[in-house]
Every structure is written in structure tokens, then in C-alpha cells.
Scaffold this motif. Structure first.
Motif, short mmCIF file in Angstrom:
data_model
loop_
_atom_site.label_atom_id
_atom_site.label_comp_id
_atom_site.label_asym_id
_atom_site.label_seq_id
_atom_site.Cartn_x
_atom_site.Cartn_y
_atom_site.Cartn_z
N LEU A 57 1.09 -1.46 0.13
CA LEU A 57 -0.28 0.11 -0.43
C LEU A 57 0.70 1.46 -0.32
O LEU A 57 -0.06 1.98 -0.54
N HIS A 58 2.28 1.43 0.49
CA HIS A 58 3.00 2.10 0.95
C HIS A 58 3.71 2.81 -0.46
O HIS A 58 3.81 3.79 -1.19
N VAL A 59 3.55 1.74 -1.26
CA VAL A 59 4.15 1.82 -2.86
C VAL A 59 2.92 2.55 -3.47
O VAL A 59 3.48 3.17 -4.72
N GLY A 60 2.22 1.65 -3.32
CA GLY A 60 0.69 2.32 -4.34
C GLY A 60 0.14 3.79 -3.57
O GLY A 60 0.20 4.46 -5.02
N GLY A 61 0.52 4.31 -3.04
CA GLY A 61 0.63 5.78 -2.38
C GLY A 61 1.63 6.09 -2.77
O GLY A 61 0.99 7.33 -3.22
N VAL A 62 2.11 6.37 -3.20
CA VAL A 62 4.12 7.02 -3.36
C VAL A 62 3.39 7.16 -5.23
O VAL A 62 3.23 8.18 -5.47
N THR A 106 2.76 17.84 2.57
CA THR A 106 2.42 17.01 3.87
C THR A 106 1.64 15.32 3.45
O THR A 106 2.20 14.33 4.17
N VAL A 107 0.86 15.40 2.98
CA VAL A 107 0.76 13.61 2.55
C VAL A 107 2.08 13.03 2.05
O VAL A 107 1.93 12.07 1.79
N LEU A 108 2.61 13.93 0.82
CA LEU A 108 3.93 12.86 0.15
C LEU A 108 5.02 12.38 1.73
O LEU A 108 5.40 11.40 1.07
N LEU A 109 5.08 13.40 2.24
CA LEU A 109 6.23 13.20 2.64
C LEU A 109 5.80 12.41 4.00
O LEU A 109 6.45 11.18 4.76
N SER A 110 4.17 11.99 4.49
CA SER A 110 4.27 11.23 5.25
C SER A 110 3.82 9.60 4.14
O SER A 110 4.63 8.45 5.68
N LEU A 111 4.07 9.36 3.22
CA LEU A 111 4.28 8.61 2.52
C LEU A 111 5.22 7.72 2.98
O LEU A 111 5.53 6.89 2.98
N TYR A 112 6.40 8.96 2.27
CA TYR A 112 7.77 8.34 2.45
C TYR A 112 8.11 8.09 3.62
O TYR A 112 8.97 7.28 3.84
N LEU A 113 7.35 8.68 4.96
CA LEU A 113 8.24 8.14 6.21
C LEU A 113 6.91 7.02 6.94
O LEU A 113 8.17 6.57 7.98
N ILE A 114 5.43 6.35 6.28
CA ILE A 114 5.51 6.20 7.07
C ILE A 114 6.20 4.24 7.32
O ILE A 114 6.14 3.58 8.12
N PRO A 115 6.63 3.72 6.22
CA PRO A 115 7.61 2.53 6.78
C PRO A 115 8.90 2.40 8.11
O PRO A 115 8.30 0.99 8.49
N LEU A 116 8.64 3.89 8.52
CA LEU A 116 9.83 3.97 9.65
C LEU A 116 8.51 3.58 11.35
O LEU A 116 9.53 3.07 11.66
N GLY A 117 7.34 3.70 11.09
CA GLY A 117 7.01 2.82 11.79
C GLY A 117 5.72 1.52 11.45
O GLY A 117 5.15 1.39 12.43
N LEU A 118 6.62 0.87 10.57
CA LEU A 118 5.83 -0.06 9.73
C LEU A 118 6.34 -1.66 10.62
O LEU A 118 7.15 -1.73 11.54
N TYR A 119 4.86 -1.62 11.02
CA TYR A 119 5.42 -3.30 11.69
C TYR A 119 4.85 -5.13 10.65
O TYR A 119 3.09 -4.57 10.83
#
Length: 590
Positions: A177-182, A214-227
Motif C-alpha cells: 500500500l505504501h508503494v501504491g500511495g507513493v 504533507t501527504v507526500l512526506l507522510s507516505l515517504y516516512l510511513i515505513p519507519l513505523g511499519l511492523y
């Protein structure tokens, strides 16, 4: 060579600066979006893409897209529990209908409709067009939005555990989903940059960039909190969870019948799960529901006793019922059509199964068994001796060994341990470790929504294995496998037994590479798009401002030189005039 390159770059520059009119394409877009098949409005370079009303309509359209997407994803991931949802509605409405599939179709239709409108709007913006949404589409968007909100509110109230299923699904799908969002935000860079550089209002430009970044940076950094348990180092994956047939193999035969359990054994199940009720004359038999309405023809044989508890019937009365024809007529999983003629005939002739026959099958095939045991209602002859009667069947009326029985009922557990210490004590609750150990619990039987790799490791450390129910979707089975679950109860053993490795599994290094490459490529493309639009709009503004001057400027000079050429060469042919005209024209082209 240098002259050729110069001409090529000059030609390329002219093409990049040229405003192309894709009138048939734009007319089609405007017609579909706003029913403006004959006329459409182009936004001026410094203008906004729409007025305030259309801006609000576009905002509602985006909100509808997000909510319909959430609704579709929410209900799509709930597929594991569709059968429970349909039977829940059967119990409340009194008739069978595949409501889950209807709800999924509604979600697909609304999402598709709103997505098409969003794509039309984005294409119009990319072409520099003003947005005008037809009133019929505005009504359609409001209907889609309203239905999605109401459906999710009702489902949240009646089926709140599906939100936990949604959270579990993110552990599997989040990397993708992260890849699709980016990719989505990268594709939106073109219309955003186009209108950002055309706007003169600083406030609007700042608002657009603030939201987009804001949306773009959030998507870029989401994997930092991904489990995700499925992001594992190679060599650390444990064995696949063992399969426990939930009431047998209910997709291949009527649930809780001998045929269903035989199909489960054929599909590779290690254990068999069922539900036990005591008949009025003391025969334990297999029945999940409180009454016999759903899985027998009680309405034909005993039409005046359809609401009577199953435990109020004698064994002779129960044997007179058909327990298989409903499976063919209702087709609860949509799989009855896949049965061959012999299996269909056999399924239609199934009868209520006794606990003794079930245990004999398990003893002959060497399978473990686990069952819920229901206490009979008041005034039942075996209300106070139901557990002892069940133990009698296990110990004296079947050839199964007590160690093959995972004893789940929590009532009188101490007495059961005393009467038969070889039973494998199993708990259906997440109790403190000290209490589990004091009760000699060797297995936990938990709902799959309580899945936690950390808890599973804690229980495993004290020799307590974990079983999760009911898991029938490959993605859920894969997640349980990665989390270290020891066994799962399933409606689809024939499907899960074919999975050789977890879906979506990858190593941390592979995921980091995917994450970094996706973000880096997106960042570079967005920079290129914004730099291109900045250069293009500046060049267009320069050309417009420096060439067209109606009073004593470039335009007047251009006009005078053309007139001079025309007067000097008035006696010449048109072919002879063309070189001079071309030279002057080229000199004044931007």
C-alpha cells in the motif's frame, strides 16, 4: 554538427512551449465529467482551476473517493467472515441470502463510479481545464458517500471485530500500500505543479503545496513505523501451522456431518473441531446452533417444534432428520456447485452425527479432536451430569485415546483432570501464565483477531501452543504462519493445505531496498516535473510579455517589416517572397 544540434534543441524548445489543444479528448472528458459535450472552458494561465462551488464539489469528490476506498478495503478484507455474517442475518431475518456478496458488489460499484470521476477530474486538470461537475454526478457522489458512511457505521456496530481484521491486514499489505500511495502522489505531481505555477494567489499556492507535501512526506516516512511479521530474516520462519477442520470441511460437505469430517481428513487436516450437545435421552451429538432450523429439515418433519432447543429432542427424533439437503439449497460458501454427482447425492443424504461416530472416525484416522460442549437447558435430565456423560462416551463408547482429545470446556476442569488426566487441557481465554500453568493448560484456542507474535512467543516459552480460529483466507494464514502460530481452525483446509510458503514474505533488506528505491524514484520524478513546469510557465510568460505589444513595440516592428517585404517584392511570385517572409518570422518567434 553544431548547427544541427542547435536547430534540434530549438525545435524541442518550441514543442515544449507549445500549448497543444487535444480538443476531441478534452471534449470527451468535459462531457463525461460535466455533461458539457459542446463547450468547455480553459483556465487562464493565472487563473484558478474552478470557482468556489466547484472547488467544494471536488473536495467532496476526494472525500468520497477516500471513504469508498476505505469501505471497499474494509469489506474486502472481511471476506474471511462472510459466512458468519450471512448466518447472522439468517438468524435475524429468518431466510437465507448472500448479503455479504451483495454488500461487496455495492462497495465495488460506488468505488468504481467515484474513481472514474476522480480520474476525469485529474485528466481535466492536467489539460489545464476548468472543472464543472454536473449536478447528477454531485447527487451520485453524495449517495456514494452517504451509503458508505452508513454501511460502515452499521457494520462497526454489529461486526466491530472486523476493524481488528483491518488492522491485521495492514501487517501484510502495508508495504505494498505504501508503494501504491507513493506512485499515486507522484502521478498527481503533474496537475499540482501545472496549477501551482499558473496561480497568482500566494495563499492558494501555499495551501496546495502544504497539503501535497504533507501527504507526500507522510507516505515517504510511513515505513519507519511499519511492523509486519512477514518481514523476516531468511531462515527464521517456523513450520506451517497445522490445520484443524472447523466442523469438518464445510465448503465441501454439510457442516458437522461424517462426510464433512471425512473430507477434512482427505484435505490434510491434523485435527477436527466440532460442537457437542446432549440429547434429551443422553446421547451426545454434533450441533452448533441452539435450534435445528439452520442445518436440518426440522420445518418439514416437526413443523411445530422449529424453535425448540436441539437438546429437547431424543436421539431417535434427531436421526429422523436430514442434515445435508440445506447445504445444497443454500450453498453457503458458493462451493456446492463444484461437487461431483456422487458427492452431491451423498451430501443431500447426511444425517445428524453422534459424538461416538465422530470420535471413532478420529480414532481410525489418528486425528486430534477439539469441541465446544453446550450445557443442556433447565429441566433437562442431563443438565447436571453433561460433562460426566461426555466423558463416558470418550472413555467407554469409542476407541479414541484420551490424549487425542483437546479438552476445551472450562466447567469443572479440576474434576475432569481428576477423572481423565490424559486429556489435553485447552483454554479458550487469554489468562495469566500462572493460572494457565496451574490448570495444566497445554494449548490456547483464541479468536484470530487476538493474533500477536509477542504473546505467542511468551506462551511458547512455557510450552503452551496457540490455535487461532477461524482462518480461511490465504493472507490470514500467511500472517499466522509468520507470527509463529502452531495451528489454525479453518473452513478451507483444501485451500490452505496447498500453500507452501507465506504470501508477501520478504527479508528486511529486501523491504528496505523496495522502500528506498520507491521514495527516491518518486522524489526525482516530482522534482523534474516541478522544474519543468516552472521553466515552461516562465518561458511562456516571457514570450507573451515581450512579443505582443500593440503600441510601437515588437508587434509593430514585425508588421512594418512584413509590409516592406511585401511592397518591395510586389512584382515577384509567391515562391520568391517566401524566403524573406520565413527569415523575418523566425527572427520574431520565441
Amino acid at each position: 554538427m553544431a548547427s544541427t544540434l542547435s536547430q534540434w534543441f530549438r525545435s524541442l524548445r518550441v514543442k515544449l512551449l507549445q500549448r497543444y489543444e487535444h480538443q476531441p479528448f478534452v471534449s470527451c472528458l468535459a462531457g463525461l465529467y460535466g455533461c458539457q459535450w459542446k463547450h468547455y472552458k480553459r483556465s487562464q494561465p493565472e487563473g484558478c482551476c474552478c470557482n468556489k462551488l466547484e472547488g467544494a464539489s471536488f473536495a467532496v469528490l476526494v472525500a468520497a473517493f477516500c471513504l469508498t476506498l476505505l469501505f471497499l478495503y474494509f469489506w474486502g478484507q472481511a471476506k474471511n467472515d462472510y459466512n458468519d455474517f450471512d448466518w447472522f442475518n439468517f438468524g435475524n431475518l429468518g431466510f437465507w441470502f448472500p448479503w455479504s456478496v451483495v454488500l461487496l458488489a455495492v462497495a465495488v460499484v460506488f468505488f468504481t463510479y467515484v474513481t472514474v470521476l476522480v480520474l476525469l477530474a485529474v485528466c481535466l486538470l492536467s489539460e489545464g481545464q476548468k472543472l464543472y461537475l454536473h449536478w447528477s454526478h454531485k447527487i451520485g457522489i453524495l449517495v456514494s458517500l452517504t451509503v458508505s458512511v452508513i454501511a460502515m457505521a452499521v457494520l462497526s456496530n454489529l461486526w466491530s471485530k472486523e476493524w481488528r481484521t483491518l488492522l491485521l491486514s495492514f501487517q501484510v499489505t502495508a508495504p505494498f500500500l505504501h508503494v501504491g500511495g507513493v506512485l499515486l502522489m507522484t502521478s498527481l505531481a503533474w496537475p499540482v505543479a501545472l496549477h501551482f505555477f499558473r496561480m497568482k494567489s500566494t495563499v492558494r499556492r501555499g495551501l496546495i503545496m502544504a497539503v501535497y507535501l504533507t501527504v507526500l512526506l507522510s507516505l515517504y516516512l510511513i515505513p519507519l513505523g511499519l511492523y509486519s511479521p512477514c518481514i523476516k530474516e531468511k531462515g527464521t520462519l517456523g513450520p506451517a501451522p497445522a490445520l484443524i477442520g472447523h466442523r469438518g470441511a464445510p465448503m465441501l460437505a454439510p457442516e458437522n456431518t461424517l462426510m464433512s469430517f471425512e473430507k477434512a481428513v482427505e484435505a490434510g487436516c491434523d485435527s477436527l473441531e466440532t460442537d457437542v450437545t446432549i440429547s434429551f435421552d443422553g446421547v451426545p451429538f454434533l450441533m452448533h446452533d441452539y435450534t435445528l432450523q439452520r442445518t436440518t429439515n426440522i420445518h418439514e418433519v416437526f413443523p411445530n417444534r422449529t424453535n425448540t432447543p436441539a437438546a429437547r429432542f431424543t436421539w431417535n427424533e434427531l436421526e429422523s432428520l436430514n442434515a445435508g439437503d440445506w447445504f445444497l439449497s443454500h450453498n453457503p460458501f458458493g462451493t456446492a456447485g463444484s461437487l461431483n454427482a456422487d458427492d452431491r447425492q451423498r451430501a443431500g443424504n447426511q444425517s445428524v452425527c453422534s459424538l461416538q461416530a465422530f470420535l471413532q472416525l478420529a480414532a481410525q484416522t489418528g486425528k486430534l479432536v477439539i469441541f465446544d460442549l453446550y450445557r443442556p437447558p433447565r429441566d433437562h435430565p442431563f443438565r447436571d451430569t453433561w460433562i460426566q456423560r461426555t466423558l463416558e462416551v470418550i472413555q467407554n463408547e469409542s476407541s479414541i485415546h484420551s490424549s487425542q482429545v483437546l479438552w476445551l470446556p472450562s466447567n469443572l476442569r479440576a474434576l475432569v483432570q481428576e477423572l481423565d488426566p490424559e486429556l489435553q487441557q485447552t483454554s479458550g481465554s487469554r489468562l495469566p501464565l500462572e493460572e494457565l500453568q496451574s490448570n495444566h493448560i497445554v494449548k490456547l484456542n483464541l479468536d484470530y483477531t487476538s493474533m500477536s507474535a509477542e504473546l505467542i512467543r511468551e506462551y511458547t516459552a512455557v510450552n503452551i501452543t496457540t490455535n487461532l480460529y477461524v482462518i480461511s483466507q490465504p493472507w490470514l494464514y500467511s500472517l499466522a504462519w509468520c507470527a509463529g502460530v502452531h495451528s489454525v481452525t479453518t473452513n478451507a483446509p483444501q485451500l490452505l493445505s496447498t500453500i507452501s510458503s507465506p504470501l508477501f514474505i520478504m527479508s528486511p533488506d529486501e523491504y528496505k531496498l523496495m522502500w528506498i528505491l520507491t521514495d527516491l524514484m518518486s522524489f526525482v520524478l516530482i522534482l523534474l516535473i516541478f522544474f519543468f513546469h516552472r521553466w515552461r510557465e516562465r518561458e511562456l510568460a516571457f514570450c507573451t510579455g515581450s512579443r505582443i505589444k500593440l503600441e510601437g513595440g515588437t508587434y509593430s516592428k514585425f508588421k512594418k517589416e512584413l509590409s516592406d517585404i511585401w511592397s518591395v517584392s510586389s512584382g515577384n511570385s509567391a515562391a520568391e517572397r517566401m524566403p524573406s517572409l520565413a527569415a523575418v518570422t523566425e527572427h520574431y518567434v520565441c
